[in-house]
Design a protein around this motif. Structure first.
Motif, short mmCIF file in Angstrom:
data_model
loop_
_atom_site.label_atom_id
_atom_site.label_comp_id
_atom_site.label_asym_id
_atom_site.label_seq_id
_atom_site.Cartn_x
_atom_site.Cartn_y
_atom_site.Cartn_z
N MET A 1 0.85 -1.18 0.00
CA MET A 1 0.00 0.00 0.00
C MET A 1 0.89 1.24 0.00
O MET A 1 1.89 1.29 0.68
N LEU A 2 0.51 2.25 -0.74
CA LEU A 2 1.35 3.43 -0.89
C LEU A 2 1.00 4.56 0.07
O LEU A 2 1.39 5.68 -0.13
N GLY A 3 0.28 4.29 1.10
CA GLY A 3 -0.14 5.36 1.99
C GLY A 3 -1.53 5.83 1.62
O GLY A 3 -2.21 5.22 0.81
N PRO A 4 -1.97 6.94 2.19
CA PRO A 4 -3.33 7.40 1.94
C PRO A 4 -3.55 7.73 0.46
O PRO A 4 -2.80 8.48 -0.14
N LEU A 5 -4.58 7.15 -0.10
CA LEU A 5 -4.91 7.42 -1.49
C LEU A 5 -6.14 8.31 -1.55
O LEU A 5 -7.05 8.20 -0.74
N LEU A 6 -6.15 9.19 -2.52
CA LEU A 6 -7.30 10.07 -2.72
C LEU A 6 -8.22 9.44 -3.75
O LEU A 6 -7.76 8.90 -4.75
N ASN A 7 -9.51 9.50 -3.50
CA ASN A 7 -10.53 8.96 -4.40
C ASN A 7 -10.56 7.44 -4.35
O ASN A 7 -10.79 6.80 -5.36
N GLY A 8 -10.33 6.88 -3.21
CA GLY A 8 -10.43 5.44 -3.05
C GLY A 8 -9.47 4.94 -2.00
O GLY A 8 -8.39 5.47 -1.86
N ASP A 9 -9.86 3.93 -1.27
CA ASP A 9 -9.00 3.42 -0.21
C ASP A 9 -8.29 2.12 -0.61
O ASP A 9 -7.32 1.75 -0.01
N LEU A 10 -8.81 1.44 -1.61
CA LEU A 10 -8.21 0.17 -2.01
C LEU A 10 -7.52 0.31 -3.36
O LEU A 10 -8.11 0.78 -4.33
N MET A 11 -6.28 -0.07 -3.40
CA MET A 11 -5.52 -0.03 -4.64
C MET A 11 -6.04 -1.10 -5.58
O MET A 11 -6.27 -2.23 -5.16
N PRO A 12 -6.28 -0.76 -6.86
CA PRO A 12 -6.73 -1.80 -7.80
C PRO A 12 -5.65 -2.84 -8.03
O PRO A 12 -4.46 -2.55 -7.87
N PRO A 13 -6.04 -4.07 -8.40
CA PRO A 13 -5.03 -5.09 -8.70
C PRO A 13 -4.16 -4.65 -9.88
O PRO A 13 -4.58 -3.85 -10.72
N ASP A 14 -2.94 -5.18 -9.94
CA ASP A 14 -1.98 -4.76 -10.97
C ASP A 14 -2.51 -4.90 -12.39
O ASP A 14 -2.23 -4.07 -13.24
N GLU A 15 -3.29 -5.95 -12.65
CA GLU A 15 -3.77 -6.15 -14.03
C GLU A 15 -4.87 -5.16 -14.42
O GLU A 15 -5.20 -5.03 -15.59
N GLU A 16 -5.40 -4.41 -13.43
CA GLU A 16 -6.46 -3.44 -13.71
C GLU A 16 -6.00 -1.99 -13.61
O GLU A 16 -6.80 -1.08 -13.75
N LYS A 17 -4.72 -1.75 -13.36
CA LYS A 17 -4.29 -0.37 -13.16
C LYS A 17 -3.24 0.06 -14.17
O LYS A 17 -2.45 -0.74 -14.66
N VAL A 18 -3.28 1.37 -14.45
CA VAL A 18 -2.30 1.99 -15.33
C VAL A 18 -1.66 3.13 -14.55
O VAL A 18 -2.36 3.98 -13.99
N ASP A 19 -0.33 3.14 -14.50
CA ASP A 19 0.39 4.19 -13.79
C ASP A 19 0.27 5.51 -14.54
O ASP A 19 0.20 5.53 -15.77
N GLY A 20 0.27 6.60 -13.80
CA GLY A 20 0.21 7.91 -14.42
C GLY A 20 0.50 9.00 -13.41
O GLY A 20 1.04 8.76 -12.34
N ASN A 21 0.13 10.21 -13.76
CA ASN A 21 0.29 11.37 -12.90
C ASN A 21 -0.98 12.19 -12.96
O ASN A 21 -1.68 12.18 -13.96
N THR A 22 -1.25 12.92 -11.91
CA THR A 22 -2.39 13.82 -11.87
C THR A 22 -1.91 15.18 -11.40
O THR A 22 -1.17 15.28 -10.42
#
Length: 166
Positions: A1-22
């Motif tokens: 877990m990367l610490g507090p996430l904004l707009n959701g508390d659970l990190m999506p599984p690796d196969e469902e996520k795309v890295d980016g920047n906001t």
């Protein structure tokens, strides 16, 4: 877990996520003006939800501080605001004054802007305003609402609302 996430508390599984920047408008405690800053984020492909790792973008001295996350609604537009508050600090955030905010905050904060017509999409810049004065007034309302809510929660033990009107 990367610490507090904004707009959701659970990190999506690796196969469902795309890295980016906001993009966010960042108000650092040690700065005199705000700055545009990119925060690491992850897009969940199935729902188009974006998870932002705000802790990674804050200053090194904020690690271990609680991060308060609030959605502020101003004139039918939604903004996600995340920030810290260290009551024991003697240093206040002077960058808030660059937008005319008279509230005192002993911490850092960042404003993320949501699309008006696609609520799951974060904008890469502030929305368009009629003029610079209107932009400054809206930003001041966002900052004031966040500061008052977090300070009341910490100093007066008031309930922390996660959706507020500015």
């Amino acid at each position: 877990m990367l610490g507090p996430l904004l707009n959701g508390d659970l990190m999506p599984p690796d196969e469902e996520k795309v890295d980016g920047n906001t993009w966010g408008l960042y108000f650092a405690r040690g700065a005199s003006i705000s700055e545009r800053k990119r925060f690491p984020s992850y897009l969940r492909l199935s729902s188009h939800s974006r998870f932002i790792d705000v802790e990674d973008g804050f200053g090194f001295d904020t690690f271990g501080d609680n991060i308060y996350k609030i959605k502020v609604i101003v004139d039918d537009r939604r903004y996600f605001v995340a920030g810290t508050y260290d009551q024991s600090s003697r240093e206040c955030n002077m960058a808030l004054q660059s937008y005319g905010c008279s509230e005192k905050l002993k911490g850092d904060l960042v404003i993320f802007c949501l699309s008006k017509y696609q609520p799951e999409r974060f904008l890469e810049t502030f929305p368009r305003f009629k003029n610079a004065k209107e932009k400054q007034e809206v930003t001041c309302r966002i900052l004031t609402s966040f500061c008052k809510t977090v300070k009341a929660h910490i100093e007066k033990k008031a309930e922390l609302y996660h959706i507020i009107r500015g």
